[in-house]
Design an enzyme around this catalytic site. Structure first.
Site, PDB file in Angstrom:
ATOM      1  CB  CYS A 206       4.703  -7.276 -29.493  1.00 13.93           C
ATOM      2  SG  CYS A 206       4.918  -6.878 -27.737  1.00 13.93           S
TER       3      CYS A 206
ATOM      4  CG  HIS B 254       9.435  -6.694 -30.324  1.00 12.02           C
ATOM      5  ND1 HIS B 254       8.579  -5.732 -30.805  1.00 12.02           N
ATOM      6  CD2 HIS B 254       9.040  -6.943 -29.045  1.00 12.02           C
ATOM      7  CE1 HIS B 254       7.710  -5.398 -29.869  1.00 12.02           C
ATOM      8  NE2 HIS B 254       7.964  -6.121 -28.787  1.00 12.02           N
TER       9      HIS B 254
ATOM     10  CD  GLU C  36       9.578  -5.386 -34.168  1.00 11.01           C
ATOM     11  OE1 GLU C  36       9.710  -4.786 -33.085  1.00 11.01           O
ATOM     12  OE2 GLU C  36       9.128  -6.543 -34.248  1.00 11.01           O
TER      13      GLU C  36
END
Length: 263
Positions: A112, A220, A222
């Site tokens: 990001c 994203h 994660e």
């Protein structure tokens, strides 16, 4: 061999009447649970930090997302209030760390804000409020929803055949999440575009001349790294590269002479 350690540059956050150096929990958790690595948070200081002194002590670099944006002056643009909020201390630490990690062949994963920092660090530029451009989707996070809904996987990106990302998650369409209002405008000369949204927004890149894993994604992974297979594979690939680097440290050429401290 002990568990490898990566560096994650921090953001500056103000609460309780003071400033804190912070990284969102999901990056730390994904690093540990999906990549199998330990993480150290690098404080965000506008001056006085030596990138090589930090990188000497770690085996990888993860550049996380953030609510702040890279300052436009770093890619030759004038800053407006709409471009913010900014975190100049984060910029001052992250960009030199990215450059030196790539110079030294240290595995680097940028997410990001991180992909935007990677692009700027290598000479590219960014576009702000991309949803206002003709034909560009609204990639921002949904309003007034809980956190899981905010990070919901809901957007298709197209992974280029034969790319680094294709080797990890496969070529063709991939469903990801989307929470950004800035994106790469001019791509840095050393970056190869590996993934795009249907509207043309750049969603994934790799460093063309990288000596090790050097990948950036605009989404994203994660957040869902423990439950979504493509997200997990990205962190596993990063973890494997970090372990390879840690195992081969004694075989690598001596690092280039140190540059001046981060300023």
């Amino acid at each position: 061999m002990s568990q490898p350690i990566i560096a994650i540059p921090a953001d500056i956050r103000a609460f309780d009447g003071t400033h804190w150096h912070a990284v969102q929990h999901q990056y730390i958790r994904a690093t540990l649970k999906a990549a199998g690595l330990m993480a150290l948070i690098v404080p965000a200081m506008e001056e006085g930090y030596d990138a090589d002194a930090i990188l000497d002590r770690v085996d990888g670099l993860l550049v996380s997302g953030s609510a702040t944006n890279v300052h436009p002056s770093l890619y030759g643009a004038d800053a407006t209030e709409a471009d913010g909020p900014f975190d100049p201390a984060r910029d001052a630490v992250s960009l030199p760390l990215i450059r030196r990690a790539l110079d030294r062949g240290i595995p680097t994963f940028a997410i990001c804000r991180g992909i935007q920092e990677l692009n700027v660090a290598l000479g590219g530029s960014l576009a702000s409020e991309i949803q206002d451009q003709p034909g560009v989707w609204d990639h921002r996070k949904p309003a007034n929803v809980d956190r899981d809904s905010m990070y919901a996987i809901r957007q298709g990106v197209f992974i280029r055949e034969g790319s680094c990302l294709a080797d990890i998650v496969g070529p063709g369409e991939l469903q990801v999440n989307s929470l950004h209002r800035q994106a790469i405008a001019k791509t840095a000369p050393r970056l190869q575009v590996e993934a795009t949204a249907e509207d043309g927004t750049i969603e994934g890149v790799s460093v063309i001349d990288a000596k090790a894993f050097a990948v950036g994604v605009q989404w994203h992974p994660e957040y869902w790294a423990e439950t979504d297979s493509p997200s997990r594979r990205l962190f596993e690939a990063f973890g494997d590269a970090v372990r390879d680097y840690a195992a081969g440290k004694g075989e690598l050429p001596i690092a280039a002479p140190r540059r001046s401290a981060i300023v």
